[in-house]
Design a protein around this motif. Structure first.
Motif, PDB file in Angstrom:
ATOM      1  N   GLY A 194       0.793  -1.221   0.000  1.00 48.08           N
ATOM      2  CA  GLY A 194       0.000   0.000   0.000  1.00 48.08           C
ATOM      3  C   GLY A 194       0.821   1.263   0.000  1.00 48.08           C
ATOM      4  O   GLY A 194       0.265   2.360   0.139  1.00 48.08           O
ATOM      5  N   TYR A 195       2.130   1.136  -0.179  1.00 42.20           N
ATOM      6  CA  TYR A 195       3.004   2.310  -0.150  1.00 42.20           C
ATOM      7  C   TYR A 195       3.270   2.839  -1.558  1.00 42.20           C
ATOM      8  O   TYR A 195       3.292   2.078  -2.528  1.00 42.20           O
ATOM      9  CB  TYR A 195       4.346   1.964   0.510  1.00 42.20           C
ATOM     10  N   TRP A 209      12.565   2.831  -4.075  1.00 44.50           N
ATOM     11  CA  TRP A 209      12.492   3.497  -2.783  1.00 44.50           C
ATOM     12  C   TRP A 209      11.022   3.711  -2.436  1.00 44.50           C
ATOM     13  O   TRP A 209      10.176   3.835  -3.347  1.00 44.50           O
ATOM     14  CB  TRP A 209      13.196   4.854  -2.811  1.00 44.50           C
ATOM     15  N   ILE A 210      10.705   3.756  -1.172  1.00 42.63           N
ATOM     16  CA  ILE A 210       9.353   4.067  -0.716  1.00 42.63           C
ATOM     17  C   ILE A 210       9.282   5.559  -0.402  1.00 42.63           C
ATOM     18  O   ILE A 210      10.221   6.128   0.160  1.00 42.63           O
ATOM     19  CB  ILE A 210       8.998   3.260   0.559  1.00 42.63           C
ATOM     20  N   PHE A 211       8.180   6.209  -0.774  1.00 41.87           N
ATOM     21  CA  PHE A 211       8.040   7.618  -0.414  1.00 41.87           C
ATOM     22  C   PHE A 211       6.646   7.891   0.145  1.00 41.87           C
ATOM     23  O   PHE A 211       5.698   7.150  -0.093  1.00 41.87           O
ATOM     24  CB  PHE A 211       8.335   8.537  -1.613  1.00 41.87           C
ATOM     25  N   ALA A 212       6.567   8.976   0.908  1.00 42.43           N
ATOM     26  CA  ALA A 212       5.293   9.414   1.478  1.00 42.43           C
ATOM     27  C   ALA A 212       5.184  10.919   1.299  1.00 42.43           C
ATOM     28  O   ALA A 212       6.083  11.666   1.697  1.00 42.43           O
ATOM     29  CB  ALA A 212       5.215   9.052   2.959  1.00 42.43           C
ATOM     30  N   ALA A 223      13.839   1.040   0.694  1.00 42.56           N
ATOM     31  CA  ALA A 223      12.865  -0.038   0.491  1.00 42.56           C
ATOM     32  C   ALA A 223      13.492  -1.351   0.952  1.00 42.56           C
ATOM     33  O   ALA A 223      14.465  -1.818   0.358  1.00 42.56           O
ATOM     34  CB  ALA A 223      12.450  -0.117  -0.970  1.00 42.56           C
ATOM     35  N   ILE A 224      12.945  -1.923   2.010  1.00 41.66           N
ATOM     36  CA  ILE A 224      13.466  -3.164   2.566  1.00 41.66           C
ATOM     37  C   ILE A 224      12.670  -4.343   2.019  1.00 41.66           C
ATOM     38  O   ILE A 224      11.436  -4.380   2.146  1.00 41.66           O
ATOM     39  CB  ILE A 224      13.389  -3.155   4.106  1.00 41.66           C
ATOM     40  N   ASN A 225      13.361  -5.281   1.402  1.00 44.00           N
ATOM     41  CA  ASN A 225      12.713  -6.465   0.845  1.00 44.00           C
ATOM     42  C   ASN A 225      12.538  -7.509   1.945  1.00 44.00           C
ATOM     43  O   ASN A 225      13.510  -8.018   2.492  1.00 44.00           O
ATOM     44  CB  ASN A 225      13.554  -7.030  -0.299  1.00 44.00           C
ATOM     45  N   THR A 226      11.282  -7.834   2.262  1.00 40.03           N
ATOM     46  CA  THR A 226      10.994  -8.790   3.328  1.00 40.03           C
ATOM     47  C   THR A 226      10.790 -10.216   2.805  1.00 40.03           C
ATOM     48  O   THR A 226      10.497 -11.119   3.591  1.00 40.03           O
ATOM     49  CB  THR A 226       9.732  -8.357   4.101  1.00 40.03           C
ATOM     50  N   PRO A 237       8.834   0.135   4.109  1.00 39.62           N
ATOM     51  CA  PRO A 237       9.728   1.260   4.409  1.00 39.62           C
ATOM     52  C   PRO A 237      10.789   0.905   5.448  1.00 39.62           C
ATOM     53  O   PRO A 237      10.493   0.308   6.484  1.00 39.62           O
ATOM     54  CB  PRO A 237       8.780   2.336   4.943  1.00 39.62           C
ATOM     55  N   GLY A 238      12.027   1.286   5.160  1.00 35.63           N
ATOM     56  CA  GLY A 238      13.122   1.135   6.097  1.00 35.63           C
ATOM     57  C   GLY A 238      13.489   2.493   6.655  1.00 35.63           C
ATOM     58  O   GLY A 238      12.625   3.375   6.783  1.00 35.63           O
ATOM     59  N   PRO A 239      14.750   2.715   6.969  1.00 41.59           N
ATOM     60  CA  PRO A 239      15.184   4.022   7.492  1.00 41.59           C
ATOM     61  C   PRO A 239      14.909   5.155   6.491  1.00 41.59           C
ATOM     62  O   PRO A 239      15.021   4.960   5.280  1.00 41.59           O
ATOM     63  CB  PRO A 239      16.689   3.836   7.699  1.00 41.59           C
ATOM     64  N   ARG A 240      14.542   6.307   7.028  1.00 40.57           N
ATOM     65  CA  ARG A 240      14.307   7.453   6.145  1.00 40.57           C
ATOM     66  C   ARG A 240      15.637   7.987   5.639  1.00 40.57           C
ATOM     67  O   ARG A 240      16.553   8.232   6.414  1.00 40.57           O
ATOM     68  CB  ARG A 240      13.556   8.553   6.887  1.00 40.57           C
TER      69      ARG A 240
END
Length: 247
Positions: A194-195, A209-212, A223-226, A237-240
C-alpha cells in the motif's frame, strides 16, 4: 432590407455550421487523466488519487485508422474503433470488452461499464515528443504537477541543497541520483503493497524506494525487501533517507 436579409442568412448558416461542427464530436488524438493529476497534486498519496479517478491514465485515438488504445500505468491495450453513432464511439478490445467514448465539451468521456467507472480526460497542455511511448504525456504532466517546483533537503544526505524533479524524469540536487520514475501501477505497485514507490537511479543503476507525500513534505525511505531470495520481492519502508520540503 436586402442587406439585412443577407446578413441574417449568413448568421443562420454560421450558427448551423457551428452546431453540426464535426470537431465538437472529434475524439482523435491524445487525452490524459488530468482529474487524477489534479487530485494527486493536492499533496496526498499518489496511488490513492490514481485509483480514485482511474484506472486509465491516457488514451490515444486514431479515427482514420479505426484504432484506439489506452495506458493504465502498466498495460497498453489496443482496440478497434467500430465507428460513431450519435456522438458515441465504441472501442472493441477483440471480443474481451467494449468501451464507449464521446466528447463532453473540451473533454473526452469514457462511459462507465461493468469493469470500470466513468472517467474524464483532457488534452495535454504539453504533449510528449513525437515517438514517445503511450503514457508519456500523462507522466510528463504528472511529474510537472506532483513533483515540480523547488524542494529543499531538510534532513538526510545533502541537507540544505535544492532539488528539482523535471517533467522528463531527470532530477538535480539529490545526492547520487540523476533520474527518477514514479510507480503508477503494475508489478512495482504490487511489490510495494500500500506504499507509494519511486525508482531512483544514477548512470543507469538504480533501486526502488518508498516515499510518502503530505502537503509540502516528501519523505523518501529505503525499500526493505521482506521476501526470501526465491520469492517475489515485497518492499516495506526502512530508514528514512531524505526529508524534502517544497519551497
Amino acid at each position: 432590407m436586402r442587406k439585412a436579409l443577407v446578413a441574417s442568412s449568413l448568421l443562420a448558416l454560421l450558427l448551423s455550421g457551428c452546431a453540426s461542427n464535426p470537431a465538437d464530436r472529434d475524439v482523435s488524438g491524445t487525452w490524459i487523466n488530468q482529474v487524477a493529476i489534479d487530485a494527486a497534486s493536492q499533496g496526498g498519496p499518489l496511488r490513492e488519487a490514481l485509483q480514485a479517478y482511474g484506472p486509465n491514465l491516457e488514451w490515444e485515438v486514431n479515427t482514420k485508422a479505426s484504432q484506439a488504445r489506452y495506458f493504465n500505468g502498466f498495460e497498453r491495450p489496443e482496440g478497434k474503433l467500430l465507428g460513431e453513432k450519435s456522438g458515441i464511439w465504441s472501442v472493441d478490445f477483440y471480443g474481451s470488452s467494449t468501451t464507449e467514448l464521446k466528447r463532453d465539451g473540451r473533454q473526452l468521456l469514457q462511459a462507465a461499464n461493468d469493469n470500470e467507472p466513468e472517467q474524464l480526460f483532457d488534452r495535454p497542455s504539453e504533449p510528449a515528443p513525437e515517438g514517445a511511448p503511450l503514457g508519456a504525456s500523462f507522466e510528463r504532466a504528472l511529474y510537472a504537477s506532483y513533483m515540480g517546483g523547488s524542494w529543499t533537503i531538510s534532513s538526510g544526505n545533502g541537507a540544505g541543497a535544492t532539488v528539482h524533479f523535471q517533467a522528463n524524469g531527470q532530477v538535480s540536487g539529490l545526492p547520487g541520483v540523476d533520474q527518477y520514475s514514479l510507480c503508477l501501477a503494475g508489478d512495482c505497485a504490487s511489490m510495494s503493497g500500500g506504499y507509494d514507490s519511486v525508482w531512483l537511479q544514477q548512470g543507469g543503476q538504480g533501486n526502488p524506494w518508498i516515499f510518502a507525500r503530505s502537503g509540502k513534505q516528501l519523505e523518501i525511505f529505503q525499500a526493505i525487501n521482506t521476501s526470501q531470495a526465491d520469492e517475489v520481492p515485497s518492499f516495506t519502508p526502512g530508514p528514512r533517507q531524505w526529508l524534502l520540503e517544497k519551497q
